[in-house]
Design a protein around this motif. Structure first.
Motif, PDB file in Angstrom:
ATOM      1  N   PHE A   1      64.766  -4.992  32.731  1.00  0.00           N
ATOM      2  CA  PHE A   1      64.035  -4.380  33.514  1.00  0.00           C
ATOM      3  C   PHE A   1      63.440  -2.882  33.099  1.00  0.00           C
ATOM      4  O   PHE A   1      63.457  -2.241  33.686  1.00  0.00           O
TER       5      PHE A   1
ATOM      6  N   HIS B   1      60.162  -1.314  32.526  1.00  0.00           N
ATOM      7  CA  HIS B   1      58.797  -1.546  33.115  1.00  0.00           C
ATOM      8  C   HIS B   1      57.771  -0.398  32.730  1.00  0.00           C
ATOM      9  O   HIS B   1      57.474   0.465  33.579  1.00  0.00           O
TER      10      HIS B   1
ATOM     11  N   CYS C   1      62.608  -9.204  32.678  1.00  0.00           N
ATOM     12  CA  CYS C   1      61.987  -8.104  33.601  1.00  0.00           C
ATOM     13  C   CYS C   1      61.414  -8.794  34.767  1.00  0.00           C
ATOM     14  O   CYS C   1      61.356 -10.179  34.886  1.00  0.00           O
ATOM     15  N   TYR C   2      60.763  -8.023  35.591  1.00  0.00           N
ATOM     16  CA  TYR C   2      60.127  -8.719  36.719  1.00  0.00           C
ATOM     17  C   TYR C   2      58.831  -9.135  36.466  1.00  0.00           C
ATOM     18  O   TYR C   2      58.107  -8.481  35.785  1.00  0.00           O
ATOM     19  N   THR C   3      58.391 -10.221  36.970  1.00  0.00           N
ATOM     20  CA  THR C   3      56.811 -10.640  37.034  1.00  0.00           C
ATOM     21  C   THR C   3      56.089 -10.315  38.109  1.00  0.00           C
ATOM     22  O   THR C   3      56.665  -9.811  39.182  1.00  0.00           O
TER      23      THR C   3
ATOM     24  N   GLN D   1      57.059 -10.863  41.927  1.00  0.00           N
ATOM     25  CA  GLN D   1      58.218 -10.222  42.803  1.00  0.00           C
ATOM     26  C   GLN D   1      57.706  -8.987  43.877  1.00  0.00           C
ATOM     27  O   GLN D   1      58.418  -8.731  44.699  1.00  0.00           O
TER      28      GLN D   1
ATOM     29  N   GLY E   1      62.736  -3.746  41.711  1.00  0.00           N
ATOM     30  CA  GLY E   1      61.572  -3.605  40.950  1.00  0.00           C
ATOM     31  C   GLY E   1      60.362  -2.668  41.280  1.00  0.00           C
ATOM     32  O   GLY E   1      60.265  -2.106  42.325  1.00  0.00           O
TER      33      GLY E   1
ATOM     34  N   MET F   1      54.552  -4.888  35.853  1.00  0.00           N
ATOM     35  CA  MET F   1      55.374  -6.286  35.754  1.00  0.00           C
ATOM     36  C   MET F   1      54.843  -6.804  34.353  1.00  0.00           C
ATOM     37  O   MET F   1      53.968  -6.676  33.887  1.00  0.00           O
TER      38      MET F   1
ATOM     39  N   HIS G   1      69.123  -3.963  42.682  1.00  0.00           N
ATOM     40  CA  HIS G   1      68.457  -5.403  42.611  1.00  0.00           C
ATOM     41  C   HIS G   1      69.518  -6.060  43.422  1.00  0.00           C
ATOM     42  O   HIS G   1      70.498  -6.505  43.055  1.00  0.00           O
TER      43      HIS G   1
ATOM     44  N   GLY H   1      65.093 -12.504  42.870  1.00  0.00           N
ATOM     45  CA  GLY H   1      63.962 -11.749  42.050  1.00  0.00           C
ATOM     46  C   GLY H   1      63.274 -12.814  41.199  1.00  0.00           C
ATOM     47  O   GLY H   1      63.720 -13.689  40.769  1.00  0.00           O
TER      48      GLY H   1
ATOM     49  N   VAL I   1      61.595 -13.456  37.829  1.00  0.00           N
ATOM     50  CA  VAL I   1      61.768 -12.617  36.628  1.00  0.00           C
ATOM     51  C   VAL I   1      61.452 -13.624  35.502  1.00  0.00           C
ATOM     52  O   VAL I   1      61.116 -14.734  35.485  1.00  0.00           O
TER      53      VAL I   1
END
Length: 203
Positions: free
Chosen positions: A109, A111, A138-140, A143, A150, A157, A188, A192, A194
């Motif tokens: 995570f 970013h 990591c978040y896309t 999210q 995030g 992202m 978090h 999620g 991810v």
């Protein structure tokens, strides 16, 4: 005080003290690669939950973060868990990493704005030893709007495709996007979206 110092200034650990699930699922097997003990770099590790976990598995760990407050809490967590970690302040948008210094790099995570990520990827490639591994979650953009954690901007992202492109010279062993349940402190919590990625630098 930057936003991360402010976030970490509370007594509790914003993302908890337990390691990221994806890291926990793969760490033990990844740490068996190469010479022991492994020398591991954790990027943007905040209050140290992942660094401390890897140290408990026997690794030599360096944690980088832009928050001095977070790094201080990471050291407190390490002391409580009776392990040693190295903590260093770093702005990952411009910090030069040492060449071929690490057996593994962990990016959980983290970013950065899209304009700064190519530089960070170059640094990761440079700092890994031949045969070294890179693990990321990591978040896309999917999210956005979930309200479970995030960044607030799509520009922050990441995607599996971006990792595949940035590390195309590596041997990719795991690359996917999914929605999974996250329980990491108050930061978090909930479903999620991810991307998860593991790849090895050519030996």
């Amino acid at each position: 005080m930057n936003q991360w110092d402010e976030r970490y200034s509370k007594e509790d650990y914003h993302y908890g003290t337990e390691p990221n699930d994806f890291l926990r699922d793969h760490a033990a097997s990844l740490l068996k690669h190469g010479k022991q003990p492994a020398n591991i770099l954790c990027l943007a590790d905040g209050e140290g939950r992942n660094s401390v976990y890897l140290a408990k598995l026997g690794a030599h760990v360096t944690a980088l973060d832009i928050s001095q407050v977070g790094l201080q809490k990471a050291q407190r967590l390490a002391q409580a868990e009776q392990v040693v970690i190295t903590t260093e302040w770093a702005d990952l948008s411009q910090t030069e990493l040492p060449e071929q210094a690490y057996d593994g790099v962990v990016m959980i995570f983290c970013h950065l704005p899209s304009a700064h990520r190519p530089f960070l990827y170059e640094q990761i490639v440079k700092t890994l030893k031949p045969g070294g591994w890179f693990l990321a979650e990591c978040y896309t953009p999917a999210q956005l709007g979930r309200g479970t954690g995030g960044p607030p901007s799509a520009d922050l992202m990441l995607t599996a495709a971006e990792f595949n492109e940035a590390f195309q010279s590596f041997e990719v062993t795991h690359s996917q996007e999914l929605v999974r349940s996250l329980h990491e402190g108050t930061g978090h919590t909930g479903a999620g979206a991810v991307c998860q990625f593991i790849a090895f630098k050519p030996a």
